[in-house]
Design a protein around this motif. Structure first.
Motif, PDB file in Angstrom:
ATOM      1  N   VAL A 123       6.908  -7.046  -3.766  1.00  0.00           N
ATOM      2  CA  VAL A 123       7.669  -6.176  -4.444  1.00  0.00           C
ATOM      3  C   VAL A 123       7.715  -5.163  -3.352  1.00  0.00           C
ATOM      4  O   VAL A 123       7.395  -4.833  -2.277  1.00  0.00           O
ATOM      5  CB  VAL A 123       5.965  -5.121  -5.794  1.00  0.00           C
ATOM      6  CG1 VAL A 123       6.789  -3.797  -5.710  1.00  0.00           C
ATOM      7  CG2 VAL A 123       5.909  -6.701  -7.130  1.00  0.00           C
ATOM      8  N   THR A 124       8.757  -4.292  -3.275  1.00  0.00           N
ATOM      9  CA  THR A 124       9.414  -3.255  -2.257  1.00  0.00           C
ATOM     10  C   THR A 124      10.079  -2.611  -3.042  1.00  0.00           C
ATOM     11  O   THR A 124      10.228  -2.129  -3.874  1.00  0.00           O
ATOM     12  CB  THR A 124      10.192  -3.796  -1.339  1.00  0.00           C
ATOM     13  OG1 THR A 124      10.702  -3.241  -0.460  1.00  0.00           O
ATOM     14  CG2 THR A 124      11.211  -4.515  -1.934  1.00  0.00           C
ATOM     15  N   GLY A 146       0.310  -1.100   0.133  1.00  0.00           N
ATOM     16  CA  GLY A 146       0.673  -0.077  -0.073  1.00  0.00           C
ATOM     17  C   GLY A 146       0.912   1.286  -0.124  1.00  0.00           C
ATOM     18  O   GLY A 146       0.907   2.475  -0.590  1.00  0.00           O
ATOM     19  N   ASN A 147       2.484   0.720   0.815  1.00  0.00           N
ATOM     20  CA  ASN A 147       3.256   2.330   0.565  1.00  0.00           C
ATOM     21  C   ASN A 147       3.962   2.768  -0.631  1.00  0.00           C
ATOM     22  O   ASN A 147       4.106   3.855  -1.211  1.00  0.00           O
ATOM     23  CB  ASN A 147       3.766   2.147   1.838  1.00  0.00           C
ATOM     24  CG  ASN A 147       3.714   1.920   3.239  1.00  0.00           C
ATOM     25  OD1 ASN A 147       2.902   2.728   3.409  1.00  0.00           O
ATOM     26  ND2 ASN A 147       3.741   1.136   4.107  1.00  0.00           N
ATOM     27  N   ALA A 148       3.143   1.834  -1.761  1.00  0.00           N
ATOM     28  CA  ALA A 148       3.839   2.014  -2.793  1.00  0.00           C
ATOM     29  C   ALA A 148       2.815   2.195  -4.316  1.00  0.00           C
ATOM     30  O   ALA A 148       3.232   3.769  -4.791  1.00  0.00           O
ATOM     31  CB  ALA A 148       4.047   0.401  -4.091  1.00  0.00           C
ATOM     32  N   ILE A 149       1.373   3.094  -3.419  1.00  0.00           N
ATOM     33  CA  ILE A 149       0.632   3.571  -3.894  1.00  0.00           C
ATOM     34  C   ILE A 149       0.552   5.083  -2.999  1.00  0.00           C
ATOM     35  O   ILE A 149       0.064   5.800  -3.654  1.00  0.00           O
ATOM     36  CB  ILE A 149      -1.113   2.894  -3.945  1.00  0.00           C
ATOM     37  CG1 ILE A 149      -0.766   1.001  -4.805  1.00  0.00           C
ATOM     38  CG2 ILE A 149      -1.547   3.313  -4.695  1.00  0.00           C
ATOM     39  CD1 ILE A 149      -1.908   0.700  -4.603  1.00  0.00           C
ATOM     40  N   THR A 150       0.718   5.072  -1.861  1.00  0.00           N
ATOM     41  CA  THR A 150       1.228   6.684  -1.164  1.00  0.00           C
ATOM     42  C   THR A 150       2.017   6.398  -0.652  1.00  0.00           C
ATOM     43  O   THR A 150       2.310   5.540   0.442  1.00  0.00           O
ATOM     44  CB  THR A 150       0.266   6.245  -0.008  1.00  0.00           C
ATOM     45  OG1 THR A 150      -1.413   6.502  -0.600  1.00  0.00           O
ATOM     46  CG2 THR A 150       0.243   7.619   0.724  1.00  0.00           C
ATOM     47  N   ARG A 151       2.615   6.510  -1.664  1.00  0.00           N
ATOM     48  CA  ARG A 151       4.104   6.778  -0.742  1.00  0.00           C
ATOM     49  C   ARG A 151       4.879   7.783  -0.258  1.00  0.00           C
ATOM     50  O   ARG A 151       3.575   8.838   0.255  1.00  0.00           O
ATOM     51  CB  ARG A 151       5.178   6.956  -2.596  1.00  0.00           C
ATOM     52  CG  ARG A 151       4.912   6.168  -3.510  1.00  0.00           C
ATOM     53  CD  ARG A 151       5.849   6.422  -5.125  1.00  0.00           C
ATOM     54  NE  ARG A 151       6.880   6.502  -4.713  1.00  0.00           N
ATOM     55  CZ  ARG A 151       7.363   5.831  -4.913  1.00  0.00           C
ATOM     56  NH1 ARG A 151       7.493   4.217  -5.474  1.00  0.00           N
ATOM     57  NH2 ARG A 151       8.913   5.301  -4.792  1.00  0.00           N
ATOM     58  N   HIS A 161      -3.088  -5.776  -3.463  1.00  0.00           N
ATOM     59  CA  HIS A 161      -2.159  -5.112  -2.352  1.00  0.00           C
ATOM     60  C   HIS A 161      -2.141  -5.094  -1.668  1.00  0.00           C
ATOM     61  O   HIS A 161      -2.953  -5.227  -0.992  1.00  0.00           O
ATOM     62  CB  HIS A 161      -2.394  -3.362  -4.427  1.00  0.00           C
ATOM     63  CG  HIS A 161      -3.691  -3.717  -3.334  1.00  0.00           C
ATOM     64  ND1 HIS A 161      -4.621  -3.252  -2.477  1.00  0.00           N
ATOM     65  CD2 HIS A 161      -5.116  -4.365  -4.145  1.00  0.00           C
ATOM     66  CE1 HIS A 161      -5.752  -3.056  -2.516  1.00  0.00           C
ATOM     67  NE2 HIS A 161      -6.520  -3.909  -3.386  1.00  0.00           N
ATOM     68  N   GLY A 162      -0.893  -3.880  -0.897  1.00  0.00           N
ATOM     69  CA  GLY A 162      -1.485  -3.810   0.385  1.00  0.00           C
ATOM     70  C   GLY A 162      -2.096  -2.411   0.797  1.00  0.00           C
ATOM     71  O   GLY A 162      -3.148  -2.140  -0.191  1.00  0.00           O
ATOM     72  N   ARG A 205       2.230   3.820 -12.903  1.00  0.00           N
ATOM     73  CA  ARG A 205       3.726   2.653 -13.020  1.00  0.00           C
ATOM     74  C   ARG A 205       4.009   1.142 -12.538  1.00  0.00           C
ATOM     75  O   ARG A 205       4.483   0.911 -13.208  1.00  0.00           O
ATOM     76  CB  ARG A 205       4.354   3.560 -11.603  1.00  0.00           C
ATOM     77  CG  ARG A 205       6.110   2.928 -11.597  1.00  0.00           C
ATOM     78  CD  ARG A 205       6.722   3.846 -10.222  1.00  0.00           C
ATOM     79  NE  ARG A 205       8.092   4.030  -9.733  1.00  0.00           N
ATOM     80  CZ  ARG A 205       7.801   2.576  -8.657  1.00  0.00           C
ATOM     81  NH1 ARG A 205       6.597   2.951  -7.985  1.00  0.00           N
ATOM     82  NH2 ARG A 205       9.050   2.144  -8.160  1.00  0.00           N
ATOM     83  N   MET A 206       2.912   0.892 -11.037  1.00  0.00           N
ATOM     84  CA  MET A 206       2.351  -0.857 -10.868  1.00  0.00           C
ATOM     85  C   MET A 206       1.877  -1.264 -12.209  1.00  0.00           C
ATOM     86  O   MET A 206       2.533  -2.631 -12.434  1.00  0.00           O
ATOM     87  CB  MET A 206       1.932  -0.345  -9.691  1.00  0.00           C
ATOM     88  CG  MET A 206       2.327   0.002  -8.671  1.00  0.00           C
ATOM     89  SD  MET A 206       4.201  -0.617  -8.073  1.00  0.00           S
ATOM     90  CE  MET A 206       5.071   0.341  -8.045  1.00  0.00           C
ATOM     91  N   ALA A 207       1.465  -0.929 -13.272  1.00  0.00           N
ATOM     92  CA  ALA A 207       0.435  -0.923 -13.892  1.00  0.00           C
ATOM     93  C   ALA A 207       1.660  -2.045 -15.645  1.00  0.00           C
ATOM     94  O   ALA A 207       1.392  -2.349 -15.215  1.00  0.00           O
ATOM     95  CB  ALA A 207      -0.543  -0.439 -14.165  1.00  0.00           C
TER      96      ALA A 207
END
Length: 320
Positions: free
Chosen positions: A230-231, A11-16, A51-52, A32-34
């Motif tokens: 993914v990290t 979830g931190n990849a979507i709200t950075r 996703h988180g 970006r993930m897509a």
């Protein structure tokens, strides 16, 4: 027959970091993930995306509490369902945009995940959700709202909630059927909506399940060949943060177990990811990858011509 990869995205990849979490910010990050997921699809993989929801579900819970004087607040498992719909839509739209003309279709499955009501995690909340607070703010919120709070790295304090282990995926047959139709499937969002088996049937329970463990449970249940975690770190490191730290390009599952037992992968960072990878490989998976979204595709290529500066960390079955 295309192989299947289950990709776990935080979830931190979507709200950075340092973002407030506006819709525009989240949509840009989802694109970006897509792109990375479409790259895997172009390479011939069926993809399930998990996703988180740590930042988002915590924010929704605050909105529920703040508006409780106007409309009834909903429980945490309901806000998990809300975040699953919100982020599932965000990722579906991003995938359809990035994969125009190349995808069979994208389906987001509202996913319920079984947990045990006597899981010890309910007595010891550890999962950070929502925004960061100063120590003073966190203490005040804990006293006023009955939260459990804890320091989360160097960025401050956050609310922490129970994070029980997933033991079953309610919609797994539907997920399998969609994979067979070569759909990109968004499933297990936020680790899934936690439910327990009660007298009248399934009942929601307040918790947030670790999305890496749910991704592993889905991957093993659909006989996926690969699990991609993914990290924001390109590779896993040994002795991380020390002058002699060293990156790992590939290790066996037995090596991963030894490093985990030696304390190389703390529970607050790489530990859950390495644990999920080990469990996946021991339940029949072929390859687990821990890396950034951009390096996910190259990291799944087992060819000898892979360049170390383009791949992440691969964990594979015991070397013969």
């Amino acid at each position: 027959m295309p192989k299947t990869a289950v990709v776990a995205l935080g979830g931190n990849a979507i709200t950075r970091s340092k973002e407030s979490g506006t819709h525009a910010e989240q949509a840009a990050n989802a694109r970006r993930m897509a792109r990375a997921v479409c790259g895997l699809r172009d390479a011939g993989w069926n993809v399930v995306l998990v996703h988180g929801n740590g930042p988002q579900v915590g924010n929704l819970a605050i909105q529920q509490e703040e508006a409780a004087g106007i409309v009834p607040a909903q429980p945490l498992f309901s806000t998990s369902a809300m975040s699953q719909g919100q982020l599932g839509s965000l990722l579906t739209l991003a995938l359809l945009t990035e994969g125009r003309g190349r995808l069979t279709g994208v389906v987001s499955v509202v996913t319920h995940v079984l947990v045990e009501p006597d899981d010890p995690a309910f007595a010891t909340p550890t999962k950070p959700v929502g925004p960061f607070f100063t120590e003073e703010q966190a203490g005040e919120l804990a006293a006023r709202r009955g939260w459990v709070v804890a320091r989360d790295g160097d960025r401050g304090h956050r609310r922490v909630v129970a994070s029980p282990r997933p033991v079953g995926i309610v919609e797994i047959d539907a997920i399998r059927a969609l994979i067979d139709q070569h759909m990109i499937v968004v499933a297990g969002g936020g680790g899934g909506i936690p439910v327990i088996a009660g007298d009248p049937g399934l009942e929601g329970i307040d918790a947030v399940i670790d999305k890496d463990l749910t991704a592993q449970r889905i991957a093993s249940s659909v006989n996926a060949e690969a699990l991609v975690l993914v990290t924001d770190t390109e590779k896993v490191h040994l002795d991380f943060g020390r002058p002699d730290q060293r990156a790992i390009t590939e290790m066996s599952v037995d090596e991963a177990v030894k490093h985990l037992e030696d304390g190389q992968f703390p529970e607050g960072s790489m530990g859950p990811k390495v644990r999920a990878a080990i469990r996946f490989l021991r339940e029949g998976g072929t390859t687990a990858v821990i890396t950034t979204a951009e390096r996910a595709g190259p990291s799944l290529d087992s060819g000898e011509d892979r360049a170390d500066d383009t791949v992440g960390t691969r964990i594979v079955g015991a070397r013969g």
